[in-house]
Design a protein around this motif. Sequence first.
Motif, short mmCIF file in Angstrom:
data_model
loop_
_atom_site.label_atom_id
_atom_site.label_comp_id
_atom_site.label_asym_id
_atom_site.label_seq_id
_atom_site.Cartn_x
_atom_site.Cartn_y
_atom_site.Cartn_z
N VAL A 64 40.78 -8.41 6.23
CA VAL A 64 40.18 -7.33 7.02
C VAL A 64 40.15 -7.77 8.48
CG1 VAL A 64 38.04 -6.06 7.44
CG2 VAL A 64 38.77 -6.54 5.10
N GLY A 65 40.46 -6.86 9.37
CA GLY A 65 40.42 -7.16 10.79
C GLY A 65 41.78 -7.50 11.37
N ILE A 66 42.77 -7.75 10.51
CA ILE A 66 44.12 -8.03 10.99
C ILE A 66 44.88 -6.71 10.99
CG2 ILE A 66 46.27 -9.28 10.55
CD1 ILE A 66 43.95 -11.09 11.33
N THR A 67 45.42 -6.32 12.13
CA THR A 67 46.13 -5.05 12.21
C THR A 67 47.54 -5.20 11.63
OG1 THR A 67 47.11 -5.48 14.38
CG2 THR A 67 44.90 -4.48 14.33
N ILE A 68 48.12 -4.09 11.26
CA ILE A 68 49.48 -4.10 10.73
C ILE A 68 50.45 -4.63 11.78
CG2 ILE A 68 51.37 -2.60 10.00
CD1 ILE A 68 49.39 -3.17 7.79
N ASP A 69 50.24 -4.28 13.05
CA ASP A 69 51.12 -4.78 14.10
C ASP A 69 51.11 -6.30 14.16
OD1 ASP A 69 51.80 -2.21 14.76
OD2 ASP A 69 50.53 -2.11 16.53
N VAL A 70 49.92 -6.89 14.09
CA VAL A 70 49.80 -8.35 14.12
C VAL A 70 50.44 -8.95 12.87
CG1 VAL A 70 48.17 -10.27 14.03
CG2 VAL A 70 47.76 -8.37 15.59
N ALA A 71 50.15 -8.36 11.72
CA ALA A 71 50.73 -8.85 10.47
C ALA A 71 52.26 -8.76 10.52
CB ALA A 71 50.19 -8.06 9.28
N ALA A 72 52.79 -7.66 11.03
CA ALA A 72 54.24 -7.48 11.11
C ALA A 72 54.88 -8.56 11.98
CB ALA A 72 54.58 -6.10 11.64
N ASP A 73 54.24 -8.87 13.11
CA ASP A 73 54.78 -9.91 14.00
C ASP A 73 54.76 -11.27 13.31
OD1 ASP A 73 55.28 -8.09 15.99
OD2 ASP A 73 53.46 -8.55 17.14
N GLN A 74 53.69 -11.56 12.59
CA GLN A 74 53.58 -12.85 11.91
C GLN A 74 54.59 -12.96 10.77
OE1 GLN A 74 49.42 -12.51 11.04
NE2 GLN A 74 48.82 -13.73 12.82
N ILE A 75 54.79 -11.86 10.04
CA ILE A 75 55.75 -11.86 8.94
C ILE A 75 57.17 -12.00 9.48
CG2 ILE A 75 56.76 -10.42 7.13
CD1 ILE A 75 53.80 -9.31 6.85
N LYS A 76 57.46 -11.32 10.59
CA LYS A 76 58.77 -11.44 11.22
C LYS A 76 59.05 -12.89 11.59
CE LYS A 76 61.44 -9.71 15.14
NZ LYS A 76 61.47 -8.77 16.26
N SER A 77 58.09 -13.54 12.18
CA SER A 77 58.23 -14.94 12.56
C SER A 77 58.43 -15.83 11.33
CB SER A 77 56.99 -15.38 13.35
OG SER A 77 57.05 -16.75 13.64
N TYR A 78 57.67 -15.57 10.29
CA TYR A 78 57.77 -16.34 9.04
C TYR A 78 59.16 -16.20 8.42
CZ TYR A 78 56.98 -17.67 4.17
OH TYR A 78 57.08 -18.22 2.92
N LEU A 79 59.64 -14.97 8.30
CA LEU A 79 60.95 -14.74 7.70
C LEU A 79 62.06 -15.36 8.54
CD1 LEU A 79 60.56 -11.07 6.45
CD2 LEU A 79 60.56 -13.16 5.06
N ALA A 80 61.93 -15.31 9.86
CA ALA A 80 62.92 -15.92 10.74
C ALA A 80 62.94 -17.44 10.53
CB ALA A 80 62.64 -15.57 12.19
N ARG A 81 61.75 -18.04 10.40
CA ARG A 81 61.69 -19.49 10.14
C ARG A 81 62.33 -19.84 8.80
NH1 ARG A 81 56.37 -18.91 11.77
NH2 ARG A 81 55.63 -19.31 9.65
N LEU A 82 62.06 -19.04 7.78
CA LEU A 82 62.68 -19.29 6.47
C LEU A 82 64.20 -19.20 6.56
CD1 LEU A 82 60.68 -17.45 3.67
CD2 LEU A 82 60.88 -19.89 4.07
N ARG A 83 64.67 -18.20 7.30
CA ARG A 83 66.11 -17.98 7.40
C ARG A 83 66.78 -19.17 8.07
NH1 ARG A 83 68.35 -12.85 10.54
NH2 ARG A 83 67.19 -13.87 12.19
N HIS A 84 66.17 -19.67 9.14
CA HIS A 84 66.79 -20.78 9.87
C HIS A 84 66.58 -22.11 9.17
CE1 HIS A 84 68.03 -18.19 13.05
NE2 HIS A 84 66.80 -17.78 13.28
N LYS A 85 65.47 -22.27 8.47
CA LYS A 85 65.17 -23.53 7.79
C LYS A 85 66.07 -23.73 6.57
CE LYS A 85 61.47 -23.87 5.25
NZ LYS A 85 60.07 -23.94 4.83
N ASP A 86 66.26 -22.70 5.79
CA ASP A 86 66.96 -22.83 4.52
C ASP A 86 68.35 -22.21 4.53
OD1 ASP A 86 64.78 -24.10 3.33
OD2 ASP A 86 63.80 -22.19 2.98
N GLY A 87 68.89 -21.96 5.69
CA GLY A 87 70.20 -21.34 5.76
C GLY A 87 70.07 -19.83 5.82
N ASP A 88 71.17 -19.17 6.09
CA ASP A 88 71.16 -17.72 6.26
C ASP A 88 71.01 -17.03 4.91
OD1 ASP A 88 71.43 -15.15 7.11
OD2 ASP A 88 73.56 -15.29 7.58
N ARG A 89 69.90 -16.38 4.71
CA ARG A 89 69.67 -15.60 3.49
C ARG A 89 70.07 -14.14 3.71
NH1 ARG A 89 67.26 -18.91 0.34
NH2 ARG A 89 65.88 -20.47 1.20
N GLN A 90 70.62 -13.87 4.86
CA GLN A 90 71.02 -12.52 5.23
C GLN A 90 69.87 -11.54 5.11
OE1 GLN A 90 74.70 -11.37 3.36
NE2 GLN A 90 75.66 -13.33 3.81
#
Length: 123
Positions: A64-90
């Motif tokens: 509670v208290g976390i906006t969707i915009d903030v969550a979306a930015d954090q998820i985008k950053s997380y997925l980008a880190r996963l993609r670069h850390k473990d190779g291109d998952r496309q």
Amino acid sequence: MDYWLDVKTADPEGLTAAVDADAKAAGAAYAVVSDDGISLHSESEESRHRGAVELLSLLLTIPVGITIDVAADQIKSYLARLRHKDGDRQIREATIRWTEESVDADGNVTTNERERRVELDDS
């Protein structure tokens, strides 16, 4: 309220394994996306759509208290880190889906389905 993250990827098993590995590394039951406590839970096999690029659904827990915009930015950053850390998952895009409920003065409940698309850049 349940939130869902739909991720288009050519390697859903690999993405699920990476999410599970992050959860284990964090000592958590689910993969923590941020210090605010956003987490991802893998969904069952039947929730996936088959094709050249598969759609993987993950359940999100957003405090509670976390906006969707903030969550979306954090998820985008997380997925980008996963993609670069473990190779291109496309991973091409992700969509956060949720249902909002409101109650008027007469007690009538209205539900509205919402979604927020998260596009990953190539940088």
